[in-house]
Every structure is written in structure tokens, then in C-alpha cells.
Design an enzyme around this catalytic site. Structure first.
Site, short mmCIF file in Angstrom:
data_model
loop_
_atom_site.label_atom_id
_atom_site.label_comp_id
_atom_site.label_asym_id
_atom_site.label_seq_id
_atom_site.Cartn_x
_atom_site.Cartn_y
_atom_site.Cartn_z
N ARG A 40 40.49 68.61 -68.99
CA ARG A 40 41.77 68.81 -69.71
C ARG A 40 41.64 68.56 -71.21
O ARG A 40 42.29 69.20 -72.01
CB ARG A 40 42.82 67.83 -69.16
CG ARG A 40 43.37 68.22 -67.81
CD ARG A 40 44.52 67.32 -67.42
NE ARG A 40 44.17 65.91 -67.47
CZ ARG A 40 44.72 64.97 -66.72
NH1 ARG A 40 45.65 65.30 -65.85
NH2 ARG A 40 44.37 63.70 -66.81
N GLY A 45 34.11 63.12 -72.01
CA GLY A 45 34.08 61.66 -72.22
C GLY A 45 35.04 60.92 -71.32
O GLY A 45 34.83 59.78 -70.95
N CYS A 48 36.94 56.72 -70.16
CA CYS A 48 35.94 55.77 -70.67
C CYS A 48 35.75 55.93 -72.18
O CYS A 48 35.87 54.98 -72.94
CB CYS A 48 34.64 55.99 -69.92
SG CYS A 48 33.26 55.09 -70.62
N GLY A 187 43.93 41.35 -65.07
CA GLY A 187 42.61 41.95 -64.95
C GLY A 187 41.96 42.10 -66.32
O GLY A 187 42.54 41.66 -67.34
N ALA A 273 49.43 46.26 -67.95
CA ALA A 273 48.06 46.57 -67.50
C ALA A 273 47.91 45.99 -66.09
O ALA A 273 47.31 44.94 -65.88
CB ALA A 273 47.04 45.94 -68.46
N ARG A 276 45.28 50.74 -61.88
CA ARG A 276 45.19 52.18 -62.13
C ARG A 276 45.40 52.94 -60.82
O ARG A 276 45.07 52.44 -59.75
CB ARG A 276 43.82 52.52 -62.75
CG ARG A 276 43.64 51.79 -64.08
CD ARG A 276 42.44 52.27 -64.86
NE ARG A 276 42.41 53.66 -65.19
CZ ARG A 276 42.96 54.22 -66.28
NH1 ARG A 276 43.64 53.48 -67.14
NH2 ARG A 276 42.82 55.50 -66.52
N ALA A 324 32.91 52.69 -65.15
CA ALA A 324 32.21 53.88 -65.61
C ALA A 324 30.80 53.99 -65.02
O ALA A 324 30.36 55.07 -64.62
CB ALA A 324 32.14 53.87 -67.13
N HIS A 448 11.99 31.79 -75.01
CA HIS A 448 12.70 30.62 -75.53
C HIS A 448 12.89 30.77 -77.03
O HIS A 448 11.97 31.19 -77.71
CB HIS A 448 11.89 29.36 -75.24
CG HIS A 448 12.52 28.12 -75.82
ND1 HIS A 448 13.60 27.52 -75.23
CD2 HIS A 448 12.23 27.41 -76.93
CE1 HIS A 448 13.95 26.47 -75.95
NE2 HIS A 448 13.14 26.38 -76.99
P1 FAD Z 1 37.78 59.39 -66.04
O1 FAD Z 1 36.99 58.74 -67.09
O2 FAD Z 1 39.16 58.94 -65.75
O3 FAD Z 1 37.74 60.93 -66.32
C1 FAD Z 1 38.47 61.82 -65.56
C2 FAD Z 1 38.69 63.06 -66.39
O4 FAD Z 1 39.22 64.08 -65.55
C3 FAD Z 1 39.67 62.86 -67.53
O5 FAD Z 1 39.04 63.18 -68.75
C4 FAD Z 1 40.82 63.80 -67.22
O6 FAD Z 1 41.34 64.41 -68.38
C5 FAD Z 1 40.13 64.83 -66.32
N1 FAD Z 1 41.03 65.49 -65.39
C6 FAD Z 1 41.93 64.93 -64.54
N2 FAD Z 1 42.53 65.88 -63.80
C7 FAD Z 1 42.00 67.08 -64.19
C8 FAD Z 1 42.20 68.42 -63.78
N3 FAD Z 1 43.07 68.74 -62.84
N4 FAD Z 1 41.48 69.37 -64.40
C9 FAD Z 1 40.59 69.06 -65.37
N5 FAD Z 1 40.35 67.81 -65.78
C10 FAD Z 1 41.05 66.83 -65.19
N6 FAD Z 1 34.75 50.74 -67.23
C11 FAD Z 1 33.57 50.15 -67.46
O7 FAD Z 1 32.62 50.38 -66.70
N7 FAD Z 1 33.39 49.31 -68.52
C12 FAD Z 1 34.39 49.03 -69.38
O8 FAD Z 1 34.21 48.27 -70.32
C13 FAD Z 1 35.65 49.64 -69.16
N8 FAD Z 1 36.67 49.41 -70.01
C14 FAD Z 1 37.86 50.04 -69.81
C15 FAD Z 1 38.90 49.79 -70.69
C16 FAD Z 1 40.12 50.39 -70.51
C17 FAD Z 1 41.24 50.12 -71.47
C18 FAD Z 1 40.30 51.29 -69.42
C19 FAD Z 1 41.61 52.00 -69.21
C20 FAD Z 1 39.27 51.56 -68.54
C21 FAD Z 1 38.04 50.93 -68.72
N9 FAD Z 1 36.98 51.14 -67.85
C22 FAD Z 1 35.79 50.51 -68.06
C23 FAD Z 1 37.12 52.00 -66.66
C24 FAD Z 1 36.47 53.36 -66.92
O9 FAD Z 1 37.08 53.94 -68.04
C25 FAD Z 1 36.62 54.24 -65.70
O10 FAD Z 1 36.13 53.57 -64.56
C26 FAD Z 1 35.84 55.53 -65.87
O11 FAD Z 1 36.30 56.23 -67.00
C27 FAD Z 1 35.97 56.39 -64.63
O12 FAD Z 1 35.26 57.56 -64.83
P2 FAD Z 1 35.65 58.90 -64.06
O13 FAD Z 1 34.64 59.90 -64.45
O14 FAD Z 1 35.85 58.62 -62.62
O15 FAD Z 1 37.08 59.31 -64.59
#
Ligand code: FAD
Length: 481
Positions: A40, A45, A48, A187, A273, A276, A324, A448
Site C-alpha cells: 500500500r 519497509g 517496522c 508493553g 499502546a 496490535r 520484525a 575484558h
Molecule cells: P508490517 O511491517 O506490518 O508490514 C505489513 C505491510 O503490509 C504494511 O506495509 C502494509 O501497508 C501492507 N499491507 C497491508 N494490507 C495490504 C494489502 N491489502 N495490500 C498491500 N499491502 C498491504 N519489532 C521488532 O522486532 N523490534 C522493534 O524494535 C520493534 N519496534 C516497534 C515499535 C513500534 C512503535 C511498533 C508499532 C512496532 C515495533 N515492532 C518492532 C514490531 C514490528 O514493526 C512488526 O513486528 C513488523 O513490522 C511485522 O512485520 P510484517 O512484515 O509482518 O508486517
């Protein structure tokens, strides 16, 4: 981006360009597949990079610098009070995101992965309609669903850009620095973002629904963090929840239930917060054979196969650890399985890190988990007050602990709280994956003075031969217990 209204075909369609999606797309392309990545956002990216891990860590880095500068006074170096240029901070944070997103786009191009901006909706098990896109439809042999998750809300609360009630995405935008901020949650996102705003000057009130914060970690690991947050936050209230939220012109009136007085208070902003929710709705999954569970998570097996033979799923949308690195690992597994390799998500340790000051990191079995399962374990702890490196950084409050199988000496879990815990957990993950014993870690030389020595020592305590902690009665007993 591809332009023009047309239907195209792709061997593999990856839906969602977050860490799960791009890791899957890149691995599949490296294995020779023709891959299309639909996302989208204009750039890959995911949460994350654009709204999660990276921007929050950029801001936490600044908070850490400010905390260190202030703390240096107790060691004889005094800096003047920091002045905050919010616009410059935003620019810097966004520049980091852009640089990484451009890097991912470049990797798509170099690997021959076609990146298409659009919202995918499944019409069948081998076809997606793309909305808000220049391409109308994609036919595929296989698809990997990587649509991630979105912030959960409270009943009757809607997150809108113009609202004073923020989710993590809005909070990361740093619209302003509210004088008073209510953070709802216990959290890592609540604690990390609360820490950022406190460092920037907000008076932060934290309310925690249950009786403790970071419930997934052992309670002893959270003690130093709790103490520190009690210093930097205005107040922390446990067993407290939001009953109602009323937005006013310059503030939000929040009515709370639990251990807080008065129960009705005004805050300039609120950050919610509280978890999710998976992005599994509005995807047309009803037109496929993919099954989701009651909480909306897509059901997968250890090879990331959904109940639809053509469709795989990875990352936050399948639940489990919503992190991530877990998403990326699953993404690679899915790509390899599609390419015919015998891969599976079969890991012993997924590290979890809370990037607060101090940081908490852990992996494998926790002590609390083992005790609740009635599993025999031996736990040893190395308090950082015995570490030269910790004292040289004036960080003696840390703790490193290991959980062992008492019969085999095998390491089952590791937990760390303190400065730079993020780096220390890597050795622990490797030890767990390799099935290491206390002896393996104890016999590995740790440089060390480093904080990594605390991991060597905690294994040595188990063996009754720690240098800095007196032995007590034999293996597993020490004066640090
Ligand atoms: P996402 O990163 O959620 O990506 C999903 C993508 O799919 C999005 O870009 C969205 O636009 C796209 N999408 C959704 N539906 C559609 C559709 N129908 N068509 C096309 N595209 C679509 N994790 C860590 O490991 N370390 C951290 O330090 C950390 N810090 C975080 C801090 C915050 C504030 C938040 C909110 C999260 C954090 N996380 C962290 C969690 C991490 O961001 C997620 O676990 C990770 O991004 C999940 O990856 P994903 O690929 O499953 O999905």
C-alpha cells in the site's frame, strides 16, 4: 513503480512490503522466482521501517544521549540543558527511514522484484484485484500474505491525525511535545514511546492494566526498569484502566478506574499502546481457502502454509511474537518452501528486546514459564555490581540470568537487564540454537572489560567457579543467588 491499467501474471505474489514481505520476496528472487511485491505504501519497509522499529529507535537514541549527558554530572562532567528543535528531529528521523526505504527499493530493482504500489484484495486462490493502483489484477501461482498488523484501540476510541488521542504511529510523528501525556499500556511500545516523550519534556503518567509491566519477561528483569521509570515518569499506576475519554479543545478528559486518584484527569494528549490487531480483514480471504482464527490471525503450519495450498502467510498477521526479526525469518522459510526446499520455522529462541533505559532482553524459556509448567530448572544470576565494565559506565543496576536444565547443564533461557542488553542477547540466542551447555559458555573467552563477561560468569556460577562471585555449596549454588 509500474504504470498502466492492466492485468499481469507473476509466479509469486507477495502481499505487504514489511520485513516479512520483503525478506520473502528477496529470498524467492534469489532462488530464481519471478516475484511481484504489492504494498500500500509508496516504498517498502512496512510498519517496522516507517511506523515502528526504526523511527522509535532513532528517537530512543536521542533520549539516551540526553539521559547520558544528564547522568554525566554525577561523574563530574556537566552539560548545559539540551535545547530541542522538534522540526530538525523529525527531519532526521524521516531521513533515516527514507534512506533505508530507498535501499530496499534499490534491492528490489537489483534482484528483479517488481514493486507495485496498491492494495491487494484476493478474488480467488490464484488472483488478486489491486485497488489504488495502476495495475488492476495479478494472477499468480503462489502468494505470500504479509499484511502485518495495526494498533489496537480502546472501545469508542478512534485514532485520527487531528485527535489528541494517539496510537504509536501518530506518536512517532511528534506533532508536538505535550506538557502532560497519559500513556496507556505496559508493553514495549508504551514504555519506549513514554520514555521518548519524557526525555523531550512531557510529564508522563503511565497506567498499566495489570499489576506489572512487560509481562512476557521475568519480574526480576523488570525491577531496574521500573525503578528508573518511576524517576523519569511523573507517575505509574498499576491495576488501572481507562473507563472513558472525552476530547476537549486543548485537552482530553480521561476517566480511569483502579489505583489512581483523582479518577478523572485532564491530559494534553494520550497515547494508547495496548497491543496490535492482525491485518486479515478487507483482504478478500473469504474468496480463498485461507482460515483465520477467532482473533483474526491467519492459521499456518511450521512451513508457513495456510489452509489454502497456494497461499502462505508470515509475520504479524500469523501472530506469535509480533517482531520484525520473526517476520523476516518466517518470510525466508515461506520462500524456500515454495521453491521446494525442506525449510521450516523451527527455532529455539526468538530474542525480545525492550529498548528502554535500561534495556531488557531475553530469549528462550523464562523462569516464570518454567515454574508455571513445573519444569525442573536451575537459575543463576550475575548482578552487574560485580562487573568492572558496568561500573565504568556507572550502570551497576543490571542483571544477567541464565536458566539451565539441572541434569544436562543445557541452557534453556537467558535474560538481561541493563545497558546495551540488545547486544548481549545475541550470544544467548546462538547458545540456545547450538544447544550449548553451561560449560560451553564458561569455556568461551569473553573480552575484558565487557558486559559480555556477565554471560560467561553466570555460566560459571552454575558450575561453581565464578571469578567474581564466591562459590557456595557446589554446582548451581553461589553467593549471588
Ligand atoms: P508490517 O511491517 O506490518 O508490514 C505489513 C505491510 O503490509 C504494511 O506495509 C502494509 O501497508 C501492507 N499491507 C497491508 N494490507 C495490504 C494489502 N491489502 N495490500 C498491500 N499491502 C498491504 N519489532 C521488532 O522486532 N523490534 C522493534 O524494535 C520493534 N519496534 C516497534 C515499535 C513500534 C512503535 C511498533 C508499532 C512496532 C515495533 N515492532 C518492532 C514490531 C514490528 O514493526 C512488526 O513486528 C513488523 O513490522 C511485522 O512485520 P510484517 O512484515 O509482518 O508486517
Amino acid at each position: 513503480m509500474v504504470m498502466g491499467e492492466f492485468t499481469q501474471e507473476s509466479e509469486l505474489l507477495v502481499v505487504g512490503g514489511g520485513p516479512g514481505g520483503y525478506a520473502a520476496a528477496f529470498r524467492a528472487a534469489d532462488l530464481g522466482w519471478d516475484v511481484t511485491l504489492v504494498e500500500r505504501d509508496p516504498k517498502p519497509g512496512g510498519v517496522c521501517l516507517h511506523r515502528g522499529c526504526i523511527p522509535s529507535k532513532s528517537l530512543l537514541h536521542l533520549s539516551e544521549i540526553m539521559a547520558d549527558a544528564e547522568h554525566a554530572a554525577s561523574m563530574g562532567v556537566t552539560f548545559s540543558k539540551p535545547s530541542i528543535d522538534l522540526e530538525r528531529i523529525r527531519e532526521w528521523k524521516n531521513a533515516v527511514n527514507d534512506r533505508l526505504a530507498d535501499g530496499l527499493l534499490d534491492l528490489c530493482e537489483k534482484r528483479g522484484v517488481q514493486y507495485i504500489q496498491g492494495r491487494a484484495v484476493f478474488e480467488s486462490s490464484d488472483q488478486c484485484r489491486l485497488l489504488e493502483s495502476e495495475v488492476s489484477r495479478i494472477k499468480f501461482k503462489h502468494a505470500i500474505l504479509c499484511t502485518g498488523s495495526r494498533p489496537s484501540s480502546l472501545p469508542h476510541v478512534k485514532f485520527r491525525e487531528e485527535s489528541r488521542v494517539m496510537d504509536s504511529t501518530l506518536a512517532l510523528n511528534l506533532q508536538d511535545i505535550p506538557e502532560s501525556l497519559l500513556v496507556v499500556g505496559a508493553g514495549y511500545v508504551a514504555l519506549e514511546m513514554g520514555s521518548v516523550y519524557a526525555a523531550l519534556g512531557s510529564k508522563v503518567t503511565l497506567i498499566v492494566h495489570r499489576d506489572r509491566m512487560v509481562r512476557a519477561a521475568d519480574p526480576d528483569l523488570t525491577v531496574p526498569l521500573k525503578r528508573k521509570l518511576e524517576e523519569v515518569f511523573h507517575s505509574i499506576h498499576y491495576n488501572t484502566k481507562v473507563a472513558s475519554v472525552k476530547e476537549q479543545k486543548d485537552s482530553v478528559e480521561v476517566t480511569m478506574e483502579g489505583e489512581i486518584e483523582p479518577s478523572k484527569q485532564l491530559f494534553e494528549r494520550i497515547l494508547v499502546a495496548v497491543g496490535r490487531d492482525p491485518n486479515s480483514n478487507d483482504l478478500g480471504l473469504e474468496n480463498t481457502r485461507v482460515k483465520i482464527n477467532k482473533r483474526g490471525y491467519v492459521q499456518v503450519d511450521e512451513q508457513q502454509r495456510t489452509t489454502d495450498p497456494k497461499i502462505f502467510a508470515v509475520g504479524d498477521v500469523v501472530g506469535g511474537y509480533m517482531l520484525a526479526h520473526k517476520a523476516m525469518h518466517e518470510g525466508k522459510v515461506a520462500a524456500e518452501v515454495i521453491a521446494g526446499q525442506p525449510s521450516a520455522f523451527d527455532v529455539r529462541a526468538i530474542p525480545a528486546i525492550v529498548y528502554t533505559n535500561p534495556q531488557i532482553a531475553w530469549c528462550g524459556l523464562t523462569e516464570e514459564q518454567a515454574r508455571s509448567e513445573g519444569r525442573p530448572i536451575k537459575v543463576t544470576r550475575f548482578p552487574w555490581k560485580f562487573s568492572g565494565r558496568a561500573l565504568s559506565m556507572d550502570a551497576p543496576q543490571g542483571l544477567t540470568k541464565m536458566i539451565f536444565d539441572p541434569d544436562t547443564q543445557r541452557i534453556l533461557g537467558v535474560g538481561v537487564v541493563g545497558r546495551q542488553s540488545e547486544g548481549l542477547i545475541a550470544e544467548a540466542v546462538l547458545a540456545l540454537e547450538m544447544g550449548a551447555l553451561a560449560e560451553d559458555v564458561a569455556l568461551s573467552i569473553h573480552a575484558h572489560p565487557t558486559l559480555s563477561e556477565t554471560e560467561g560468569e553466570v555460566a560459571e556460577i552454575f558450575l561453581g567457579r565464578s571469578t567474581h562471585v564466591l562459590p557456595k555449596k557446589g554446582p548451581g549454588q553461589s553467593s549471588a543467588d
